[in-house]
Design a protein around this motif. Structure first.
Motif, PDB file in Angstrom:
ATOM      1  N   GLU A 109       5.074  16.245   1.785  1.00 28.12           N
ATOM      2  CA  GLU A 109       4.003  15.522   0.999  1.00 28.12           C
ATOM      3  C   GLU A 109       4.440  15.485  -0.660  1.00 28.12           C
ATOM      4  OE1 GLU A 109       1.133  14.760   2.034  1.00 28.12           O
ATOM      5  OE2 GLU A 109       1.653  15.451   3.968  1.00 28.12           O
ATOM      6  N   ILE A 110       4.224  14.538  -1.223  1.00 29.22           N
ATOM      7  CA  ILE A 110       4.842  14.088  -2.497  1.00 29.22           C
ATOM      8  C   ILE A 110       3.659  13.878  -3.472  1.00 29.22           C
ATOM      9  CG2 ILE A 110       6.001  12.469  -3.807  1.00 29.22           C
ATOM     10  CD1 ILE A 110       7.708  14.042  -1.775  1.00 29.22           C
ATOM     11  N   ILE A 111       3.626  14.793  -4.384  1.00 28.13           N
ATOM     12  CA  ILE A 111       2.553  14.614  -5.407  1.00 28.13           C
ATOM     13  C   ILE A 111       2.574  13.888  -6.535  1.00 28.13           C
ATOM     14  CG2 ILE A 111       1.188  16.239  -7.242  1.00 28.13           C
ATOM     15  CD1 ILE A 111       1.758  18.747  -5.316  1.00 28.13           C
ATOM     16  N   ARG A 112       1.729  12.818  -6.597  1.00 28.42           N
ATOM     17  CA  ARG A 112       2.007  11.614  -7.761  1.00 28.42           C
ATOM     18  C   ARG A 112       1.209  11.737  -8.792  1.00 28.42           C
ATOM     19  NH1 ARG A 112       5.344   8.774  -4.706  1.00 28.42           N
ATOM     20  NH2 ARG A 112       5.301   9.139  -2.360  1.00 28.42           N
ATOM     21  N   GLU A 113      -0.031  12.544  -8.853  1.00 26.05           N
ATOM     22  CA  GLU A 113      -0.813  12.775 -10.013  1.00 26.05           C
ATOM     23  C   GLU A 113      -1.516  14.002 -10.105  1.00 26.05           C
ATOM     24  OE1 GLU A 113      -3.301   9.439  -9.652  1.00 26.05           O
ATOM     25  OE2 GLU A 113      -4.239   9.934  -7.865  1.00 26.05           O
ATOM     26  N   LEU A 126      -4.642  20.552  -9.359  1.00 28.31           N
ATOM     27  CA  LEU A 126      -3.320  20.329  -9.702  1.00 28.31           C
ATOM     28  C   LEU A 126      -3.169  20.017 -11.287  1.00 28.31           C
ATOM     29  CD1 LEU A 126      -1.936  18.814  -6.514  1.00 28.31           C
ATOM     30  CD2 LEU A 126      -2.451  20.927  -7.025  1.00 28.31           C
ATOM     31  N   PHE A 127      -2.393  20.911 -11.933  1.00 30.94           N
ATOM     32  CA  PHE A 127      -2.114  20.120 -13.392  1.00 30.94           C
ATOM     33  C   PHE A 127      -0.667  19.971 -13.318  1.00 30.94           C
ATOM     34  CE2 PHE A 127      -5.499  23.465 -13.878  1.00 30.94           C
ATOM     35  CZ  PHE A 127      -6.450  22.617 -13.934  1.00 30.94           C
ATOM     36  N   GLU A 128      -0.322  18.806 -13.999  1.00 36.26           N
ATOM     37  CA  GLU A 128       1.130  18.444 -14.320  1.00 36.26           C
ATOM     38  C   GLU A 128       1.373  19.268 -15.474  1.00 36.26           C
ATOM     39  OE1 GLU A 128       1.902  13.918 -12.438  1.00 36.26           O
ATOM     40  OE2 GLU A 128       0.670  14.041 -14.079  1.00 36.26           O
ATOM     41  N   THR A 129       2.218  20.275 -15.596  1.00 41.52           N
ATOM     42  CA  THR A 129       2.824  20.772 -16.763  1.00 41.52           C
ATOM     43  C   THR A 129       4.339  20.785 -16.975  1.00 41.52           C
ATOM     44  OG1 THR A 129       2.962  22.694 -15.141  1.00 41.52           O
ATOM     45  CG2 THR A 129       0.898  22.622 -16.750  1.00 41.52           C
ATOM     46  N   PRO A 130       4.708  19.543 -17.572  1.00 48.11           N
ATOM     47  CA  PRO A 130       6.261  19.438 -17.394  1.00 48.11           C
ATOM     48  C   PRO A 130       6.637  20.081 -18.729  1.00 48.11           C
ATOM     49  CG  PRO A 130       4.835  17.429 -18.129  1.00 48.11           C
ATOM     50  CD  PRO A 130       3.950  18.223 -17.602  1.00 48.11           C
TER      51      PRO A 130
END
Length: 214
Positions: A109-113, A126-130
């Motif tokens: 499973e690939i998370i894209r957003e 889900l939070f993108e936290t780069p």
């Protein structure tokens, strides 16, 4: 819901087992010592549903295939790091492990957003936290009042930014815009060390003191 924190491997990376009242569980960052982790799951008679990765550095992925040999469950990873699973030059093991390359099979499973993720009775935001890495993800579970932050935010510290794709300014922005806006009593479950809370880090973390987004 309850969680167990299990430090694994030379770097004592925290794997987490999040359980519900049906003895189902979600695994976060099974980094090493697969046999030990499997023994814990069997001892507590738990059925894993999925493996969620906060990011794909070698010390967070090393036991993935051990677990998948026993339970045929999907692995979730951000698209920016999906290739890291099989590439020691990307996941860091080629540089840090003195010839012991860490590779695992591709994620299912690939998370894209950003958004919501439901697995069985588990519902995450889900939070993108780069910043620590380009595909770092934080998983917020409102029901448990907890966020699994990986190597983004620690008790009294923040993630390192000198690795591939790291960026200090981006990391601070992620922390302030995605994590510190959560309820102050939210428990932070980091990739290393002990848990903390949002309010504790707002008030005492020396790496965050005085930072401004303006």
């Amino acid at each position: 819901m309850k969680w167990m924190r299990i430090p694994l491997g030379l770097l004592q990376t925290n794997a987490y087992i999040l359980t519900n009242d049906k003895n189902e569980c979600i695994l976060f960052d099974p980094g090493d010592e697969g046999e030990k982790l499997i023994e814990v799951l069997r001892k507590h008679q738990l059925t894993p549903l999925a493996i969620l990765l906060t990011h794909a550095h070698f010390d967070h992925i090393g036991a993935i295939d051990d677990v998948r040999k026993v339970w045929n469950i999907p692995v979730y990873v951000h698209e920016k790091e999906q290739k890291w699973l099989g590439d020691p030059s990307l996941n860091g093991s080629g540089h840090f492990m003195n010839g012991k390359n860490v590779t695992v099979e591709e994620a299912e499973e690939i998370i894209r957003e950003e958004g919501s993720l439901t697995i069985g009775s588990f519902q995450f935001s889900l939070f993108e936290t780069p910043g620590h890495s380009p595909g770092s993800i934080s998983y917020y579970l409102e029901e448990a009042n907890a966020v699994f932050s990986g190597d983004v935010l620690f008790k009294g510290s923040i993630g390192r930014t000198d690795l591939l794709g790291g960026n200090h300014e981006e990391l601070l922005k992620s922390i302030h815009e995605k994590l510190l806006v959560l309820p102050e009593e939210t428990i932070v479950l980091p990739g290393h060390g002990s848990e903390t809370t949002i309010i504790e880090e707002m008030e005492t973390n020396p790496f965050l003191n005085g930072f401004s987004l303006s």
